[in-house]
Write a protein that holds these residues in place. Structure first.
Motif, PDB file in Angstrom:
ATOM      1  N   VAL A 351     -59.531 -10.300  87.311  1.00 38.37           N
ATOM      2  CA  VAL A 351     -60.682 -10.576  87.824  1.00 38.37           C
ATOM      3  C   VAL A 351     -61.501 -11.391  88.823  1.00 38.37           C
ATOM      4  N   PHE A 352     -60.700 -12.881  88.049  1.00 36.26           N
ATOM      5  CA  PHE A 352     -60.345 -13.535  87.864  1.00 36.26           C
ATOM      6  C   PHE A 352     -59.680 -13.665  89.192  1.00 36.26           C
ATOM      7  N   ASP A 353     -58.604 -13.679  89.440  1.00 33.90           N
ATOM      8  CA  ASP A 353     -57.737 -13.632  90.695  1.00 33.90           C
ATOM      9  C   ASP A 353     -58.076 -12.683  92.278  1.00 33.90           C
ATOM     10  N   VAL A 354     -59.132 -12.028  91.740  1.00 40.60           N
ATOM     11  CA  VAL A 354     -59.483 -11.943  93.126  1.00 40.60           C
ATOM     12  C   VAL A 354     -60.209 -12.630  93.840  1.00 40.60           C
ATOM     13  N   TYR A 358     -59.528 -15.560  97.712  1.00 41.80           N
ATOM     14  CA  TYR A 358     -60.260 -15.495  98.394  1.00 41.80           C
ATOM     15  C   TYR A 358     -61.006 -17.383  98.530  1.00 41.80           C
ATOM     16  N   HIS A 359     -60.316 -18.139  97.643  1.00 36.17           N
ATOM     17  CA  HIS A 359     -60.719 -19.611  97.727  1.00 36.17           C
ATOM     18  C   HIS A 359     -62.093 -19.457  97.180  1.00 36.17           C
ATOM     19  N   GLU A 388     -62.665  -5.331  96.385  1.00 36.60           N
ATOM     20  CA  GLU A 388     -61.860  -5.762  96.112  1.00 36.60           C
ATOM     21  C   GLU A 388     -61.788  -5.844  94.755  1.00 36.60           C
ATOM     22  N   LEU A 389     -62.999  -6.123  93.402  1.00 36.07           N
ATOM     23  CA  LEU A 389     -63.402  -5.373  92.887  1.00 36.07           C
ATOM     24  C   LEU A 389     -64.072  -4.251  92.195  1.00 36.07           C
ATOM     25  N   GLY A 390     -64.915  -3.719  93.157  1.00 42.67           N
ATOM     26  CA  GLY A 390     -64.693  -2.285  93.364  1.00 42.67           C
ATOM     27  C   GLY A 390     -63.944  -1.140  92.681  1.00 42.67           C
TER      28      GLY A 390
END
Ligand code: ADP
Ligand code: ASP
Ligand code: MG
Length: 482
Positions: A351-354, A358-359, A388-390
């Motif tokens: 999750v945090f990588d997403v 996207y900065h 992306e999270l979806g």
């Protein structure tokens, strides 16, 4: 006296003075600024001055750039024409004779260049981040020349330095990252000799250039950051941030008119406040100053005699639990509910990588067994982030949220604090809470429309009987008498 001692002493006298938009908003303000700097010189100090664009100019330049980007050439040029008139009128009120004529020619040629740029953007119908930085840079480019001319007129040896020759950054347009070693080298080469020769260098804040000389900006409110970079690079004895309030206050005086001046605050507390919404100081300002232990002062250019706020490495002990309350609006809560991946290894990281890709900076996080809630303030890339999270979870967005951040030394060590905080705002719905990540802040999320009510209620609870060592209680006495 050795050369090293002599240089050391000279640097202790060097003070970087940054004046924000309201401190250069018209000729009267520029003259107040001139008098303040002259006062520092009269005390034997060597000021290096950093100025913002005149108040509201950056907003208008952004609007002009966007209009041109939409192909609205006449709209963009109309904004630029109004700005041109305002600057020329100010120059007329500020200077006379030869200096006025020179300054007027300079202003006209800068605005001619801006008009050409806007025409070019409108013709292409696209505003790239690189061109947007070029458009907004005109505010500081011009204001700094005006202030330097005012200094020259008042016999202060004012000399203009184009910040783009010294503030070297990467090419991250809109929020460029300064290259501190290169900046220090350029300041030593170009600015220090001017100081040593008795000049008062004046440069625009907020703007810089990459190593190819292309104009960049440091992000909104970035002139404070420039001041810290210049102070750090020149090993100044102090950095002064001159603004339109008496210093760092117990909360934004626009929300709470009985806010009190905080006399002393630690770097850590000030950074936390700035990050969580106190506009009085840009968060990045603190770091270069901390690294070199340079004290930072926040002062009022409309009330120059006031002592302001001193920001130092260690704050003195304070009887009151909190120093200040900040509020940050326009936040979004993203709930990521992942029943499908219940407790799967590596889920949090994914999750945090997403967000990282996207900065997108996250302000607050709260997790349960199946869900993660995060709050973010950058909305531009949210659609892509959510898409992306979806792919890995159910995603829900809630906008119009605000974060309230209460800052004070050692909150964790004092019992009963959260009880007091939440009973002061028991009539307000609290959506997320965070305490513990940092010893010096307690934060929570509420509806944006509840911010004023929450801040005033908390201020009344915690600043009714302030510690006179830390807060300017005299101000309250004067206000009560008036
Ligand atoms: P400048 O143009 O000088 O950089 P800013 O408008 O960026 O000035 O910052 C000053 C403003 O910050 C004040 O007018 C005040 O409304 C706001 N502010 C928010 N929080 C605080 C706080 N805790 N203390 C002082 N000012 C604050
Ligand atoms: N003029 C810029 C802005 O309004 C930078 C600054 O004033 O600090 O964001
Ligand atoms: Mg500011």
């Amino acid at each position: 006296m050795s050369e090293a001692q002599r240089v050391g002493e000279a640097r202790a006298n060097l003070v970087v003075m940054k004046f924000g938009g309201t401190s250069v908003e018209d000729a009267k303000a520029m003259l107040r600024t001139t008098a303040i700097v002259k006062g520092r010189r009269a005390r034997g100090l060597s000021p290096v001055v950093v100025v913002s664009a005149m108040a509201k100019v950056t907003d208008q330049l952004i609007a002009a750039g966007k209009a041109a980007g939409r192909g609205d050439k006449s709209g963009a040029l109309a904004i630029a024409a109004r700005l041109r008139n305002r600057h020329i009128e100010t120059a007329g009120d500020l200077l006379c004779g030869e200096l006025f004529a020179e300054l007027q020619t300079m202003i006209k040629s800068e605005f001619d260049a801006l008009d050409d740029l806007l025409r070019g953007i409108a013709a292409v119908g696209e505003l790239t981040p690189r061109t947007a930085d070029n458009v907004v840079s005109f505010g500081e480019r011009i204001s700094s020349r005006m202030v330097a001319a005012a200094f020259a007129q008042h016999e202060m040896n004012g000399v203009h330095v184009d910040a783009r020759t010294c503030i070297i950054t990467d090419s991250h347009y809109g929020k460029a990252v300064p290259q501190e070693a290169a900046i220090e080298a350029k300041l030593t080469e170009l600015v220090l000799p001017l100081v040593n020769a008795g000049h008062t260098p004046v440069m625009g804040g907020f703007i810089g250039a990459n190593e190819d000389g292309i104009t960049t900006t440091l992000g909104r409110g970035g002139s404070d950051f420039t001041a810290a970079l210049v102070g750090g690079g020149l090993h100044a004895g102090a950095i002064e941030i001159w603004t339109d309030v008496d210093g760092i206050m117990t909360t934004d005086p626009r929300i709470c008119p009985d806010a009190l001046r905080v006399k002393t605050i630690s770097f850590e507390e000030a950074a936390e406040l700035a990050y969580f919404g106190a506009k009085v100081l840009h968060p990045a300002t603190i770091l270069p100053a901390v690294q070199k232990s340079i004290p930072v002062w926040v002062l009022n250019s409309r009330n120059a005699e006031n002592e302001g706020t001193k920001i130092t490495a260690m704050a003195p002990p304070c009887a009151s639990p909190f120093k200040s309350i900040a509020a940050k609006k326009r936040l979004t809560i993203i709930d990521v509910v992942a029943s499908r991946m219940l407790m799967t290894h590596g889920y949090l990281k994914a999750v945090f990588d997403v967000f990282d890709r996207y900065h997108c900076a996250i302000d607050m996080v709260s997790t349960s067994e199946v869900s993660i809630s995060v709050t973010v303030d950058s909305n531009e890339r949210l659609p892509e982030i959510c898409a992306e999270l979806g792919k890995m979870a159910d995603v829900k967005l809630e906008g119009h949220k605000a974060l309230i951040c209460m800052v004070g030394e050692d909150i964790r060590g004092r019992s009963g604090m959260s009880g007091r905080v939440f009973s002061a705002i028991k009539h307000i719905n609290v959506r997320m809470i965070s305490q513990g990540a940092s010893e010096i802040n307690m934060s929570f999320m509420i509806e944006e429309s509840d911010v004023e009510d929450a801040v005033r209620s908390l201020h009344a609870e915690f600043f009714a009987d302030p510690d006179p060592v830390i807060f300017d209680t005299e101000a309250r006495v004067v206000a009560t008498k008036a």
